[in-house]
Design a protein around this motif. Structure first.
Motif, PDB file in Angstrom:
ATOM      1  N   LEU A   1     -19.181 -45.062 -50.234  1.00 35.56           N
ATOM      2  CA  LEU A   1     -19.539 -43.740 -50.741  1.00 35.56           C
ATOM      3  C   LEU A   1     -18.912 -42.635 -49.890  1.00 35.56           C
ATOM      4  O   LEU A   1     -18.322 -41.694 -50.415  1.00 35.56           O
ATOM      5  CB  LEU A   1     -21.062 -43.607 -50.757  1.00 35.56           C
ATOM      6  N   ALA A   2     -19.008 -42.776 -48.564  1.00 37.47           N
ATOM      7  CA  ALA A   2     -18.400 -41.780 -47.675  1.00 37.47           C
ATOM      8  C   ALA A   2     -16.883 -41.735 -47.865  1.00 37.47           C
ATOM      9  O   ALA A   2     -16.286 -40.650 -47.896  1.00 37.47           O
ATOM     10  CB  ALA A   2     -18.752 -42.086 -46.220  1.00 37.47           C
TER      11      ALA A   2
ATOM     12  N   PHE B   1     -14.656 -38.640 -49.162  1.00 39.33           N
ATOM     13  CA  PHE B   1     -13.554 -38.178 -48.314  1.00 39.33           C
ATOM     14  C   PHE B   1     -12.273 -38.066 -49.145  1.00 39.33           C
ATOM     15  O   PHE B   1     -11.547 -37.078 -49.048  1.00 39.33           O
ATOM     16  CB  PHE B   1     -13.360 -39.154 -47.145  1.00 39.33           C
ATOM     17  N   ARG B   2     -12.037 -39.072 -49.972  1.00 38.09           N
ATOM     18  CA  ARG B   2     -10.804 -39.105 -50.750  1.00 38.09           C
ATOM     19  C   ARG B   2     -10.814 -38.070 -51.868  1.00 38.09           C
ATOM     20  O   ARG B   2      -9.798 -37.426 -52.143  1.00 38.09           O
ATOM     21  CB  ARG B   2     -10.592 -40.497 -51.329  1.00 38.09           C
ATOM     22  N   PHE B   3     -11.952 -37.941 -52.550  1.00 40.90           N
ATOM     23  CA  PHE B   3     -12.074 -37.003 -53.665  1.00 40.90           C
ATOM     24  C   PHE B   3     -13.025 -35.898 -53.239  1.00 40.90           C
ATOM     25  O   PHE B   3     -14.195 -35.895 -53.603  1.00 40.90           O
ATOM     26  CB  PHE B   3     -12.594 -37.722 -54.922  1.00 40.90           C
ATOM     27  N   ARG B   4     -12.527 -34.961 -52.483  1.00 40.76           N
ATOM     28  CA  ARG B   4     -13.378 -33.947 -51.866  1.00 40.76           C
ATOM     29  C   ARG B   4     -13.928 -32.935 -52.857  1.00 40.76           C
ATOM     30  O   ARG B   4     -14.907 -32.270 -52.578  1.00 40.76           O
ATOM     31  CB  ARG B   4     -12.611 -33.228 -50.760  1.00 40.76           C
ATOM     32  N   GLU B   5     -13.311 -32.823 -53.984  1.00 40.57           N
ATOM     33  CA  GLU B   5     -13.804 -31.907 -55.007  1.00 40.57           C
ATOM     34  C   GLU B   5     -13.867 -32.667 -56.318  1.00 40.57           C
ATOM     35  O   GLU B   5     -13.001 -33.463 -56.624  1.00 40.57           O
ATOM     36  CB  GLU B   5     -12.872 -30.706 -55.140  1.00 40.57           C
ATOM     37  N   THR B   6     -14.914 -32.403 -57.091  1.00 38.68           N
ATOM     38  CA  THR B   6     -15.040 -33.079 -58.377  1.00 38.68           C
ATOM     39  C   THR B   6     -14.062 -32.493 -59.369  1.00 38.68           C
ATOM     40  O   THR B   6     -13.676 -31.328 -59.290  1.00 38.68           O
ATOM     41  CB  THR B   6     -16.468 -32.945 -58.930  1.00 38.68           C
TER      42      THR B   6
END
Length: 167
Positions: A132-133, A137-142
């Motif tokens: 989940l973290a 981290f990889r997709f910081r914005e939806t």
């Protein structure tokens, strides 16, 4: 009867170096960001009000009981319990069945109980927190509303295996 956290978990669930490998980052500048994602993931999953409905790391809870009788504790993995009566604190015998832990109290009291997820399940919970973290981290914005409501497949599978089903 809503339990109240008395002693929060201590110690680190996630090894930061391992998480940095998972996220393919080696710079110390992103460690604080990763630590925030880990704290958010644990907060979302852990405890009575978390998605798992159980304690990932050892922690203590309290529950106010208004009458004598058999009480089913609201969380699994209970390792010890005691009752604080007006004049004394008494250890309680645990009866464990498929629905969880049950104790017998002789009067209104404050129930104190310690939970500790067994190590094999804690390893699964640790992996869920890491995945989940790393996803956050990889997709910081939806990107859209659908992505805000969906768990990554690996996290969903681990959560389904660990989630406490209250009876």
């Amino acid at each position: 009867m809503t339990p109240v956290l008395v002693t929060p978990p201590t110690g680190e669930l996630i090894d930061m170096e391992q998480l940095k490998l998972q996220c393919r980052t080696d710079g110390p500048e992103e460690e604080q960001l990763l630590a925030g994602y880990v704290a958010a993931a644990i907060g979302w999953l852990d405890g009575w009000g978390g998605l798992l409905g159980r304690a990932i790391q050892p922690q203590s809870w309290a529950l106010d009981v208004s009458a004598a009788g058999r009480i089913r504790l609201p969380m699994p993995d209970v390792v010890s319990a005691s009752a604080e009566y007006a004049s004394e604190t008494a250890p309680l015998a645990l009866s464990i069945d498929a629905g969880g832990a049950v104790v017998e109290v002789t009067a209104p009291c404050r129930l104190l109980f310690d939970c500790a997820m067994p190590e094999p399940k804690r390893a699964l919970a640790t992996q869920a927190v890491m995945l989940l973290a790393a996803t956050w981290f990889r997709f910081r914005e939806t990107v859209g509303t659908a992505s805000m409501n969906e768990l990554p497949f690996g996290v969903r599978a681990l959560v389904q295996a660990l989630r406490w089903r209250r009876v």
